[in-house]
Enzyme design. Sequence first.
Site, short mmCIF file in Angstrom:
data_model
loop_
_atom_site.label_atom_id
_atom_site.label_comp_id
_atom_site.label_asym_id
_atom_site.label_seq_id
_atom_site.Cartn_x
_atom_site.Cartn_y
_atom_site.Cartn_z
N CYS A 200 -3.98 58.48 -41.25
CA CYS A 200 -4.22 59.46 -40.19
C CYS A 200 -3.28 60.64 -40.44
O CYS A 200 -2.74 60.79 -41.53
CB CYS A 200 -4.00 58.84 -38.81
SG CYS A 200 -2.33 58.20 -38.54
N THR A 201 -3.08 61.48 -39.44
CA THR A 201 -2.30 62.71 -39.63
C THR A 201 -0.83 62.43 -39.92
O THR A 201 -0.28 62.88 -40.92
CB THR A 201 -2.42 63.61 -38.39
OG1 THR A 201 -3.79 63.85 -38.11
CG2 THR A 201 -1.71 64.95 -38.63
#
EC number: 1.14.-.-
Length: 356
Positions: A200-201
């Site tokens: 994810c980020t």
Amino acid sequence: MPVLHNRISNEELKARMLAETEPRTTVSFYKYFTIEDPKAFRDSLYVQFDKLKVFGRIYVAKEGINAQISVPQNKFEAFKAALFASHPALDQVRLNIALEDDGKSFWVLRLKVRERIVADGLDDESFNPANVGEYLQADRVNQMIDDPDTLFVDMRNHYEYEVGHFENAIEVPSDTFRDQLPMAVEMLQDNKDKNIVMYCTGGIRCEKASAYMLHNGFKNVYHVEGGIIEYARKAKEQGLPLKFVGKNFVFDERMGERISDDVIANCHQCGAPCDTHTNCLNDGCHLLFIQCPSCAAKFEGCCSEICREELKLPREEQRARRAGRENGIKIFNKSKGLLQTTMHIPAPEEDKDSAN
């Protein structure tokens, strides 16, 4: 008694931030750990961060902390000292420094107590979020991404995946993380013998997702340490080839960090290559979409002719038209369904059919 919340309008605060010349650093961090009294912890942190002119968004819950903030560069060491001393679990917590940063990411400090630091919708008491998959650093990411027995799974939302992702990564098509968790389990049921790499980020979503996959019987589960942000930083520092293509979407005024020169998305209005997200300027819409400079000029920053025309109406008439609309639309609409309806973008199934 100290003030524990902001009292100035958003408009004034944003104007102050844009006029500010003091260099700032955008940083994010998270940590899963037990906070016995989230309200008291929140108030103590607010007092310290407010004095240091920290801006941004911080969520505190019994399960930990999640933060995306900007800090004056001349106060960065003081900020780290305050954060590291705030709880033993936060001593030397990893800080993800923004890859592209003009210091204009946030303009107000919002520190809120939440039920969870990331909304997961889980109510299974037997689920242990501390039982997470194995961390992968940049060199291992690059080794595993070409392995035919490994699947990379993107645990971000559709609009994030659209502008950038790891090579050959699987998209879990959803508007929310809470919907993605059971969806990922279902999509990967026939691949329990493979290595599953979640990302994810900044790491907070894929860490919990890795625990959820293990909870559901997957054995070989990994997640990218520090997410895309840390991967890109370490890969560049170590001279490794970047396996992430495009832009990394971020949840602040920047809306994205360039990772590679590839532009893999298209303007939602004309189809030209473009990966610049914006929100429709019509206060009754605020749809998040991709818009090229030409269409931004043509539609005056709006997502459609309807919104462009509504934006020209007197303020009172605009307010009257907005009355009764869903409250969520007034703030920041990210729904893929509404995006497809408004922009006439076909769903993936329709797009596939039309290509055959």
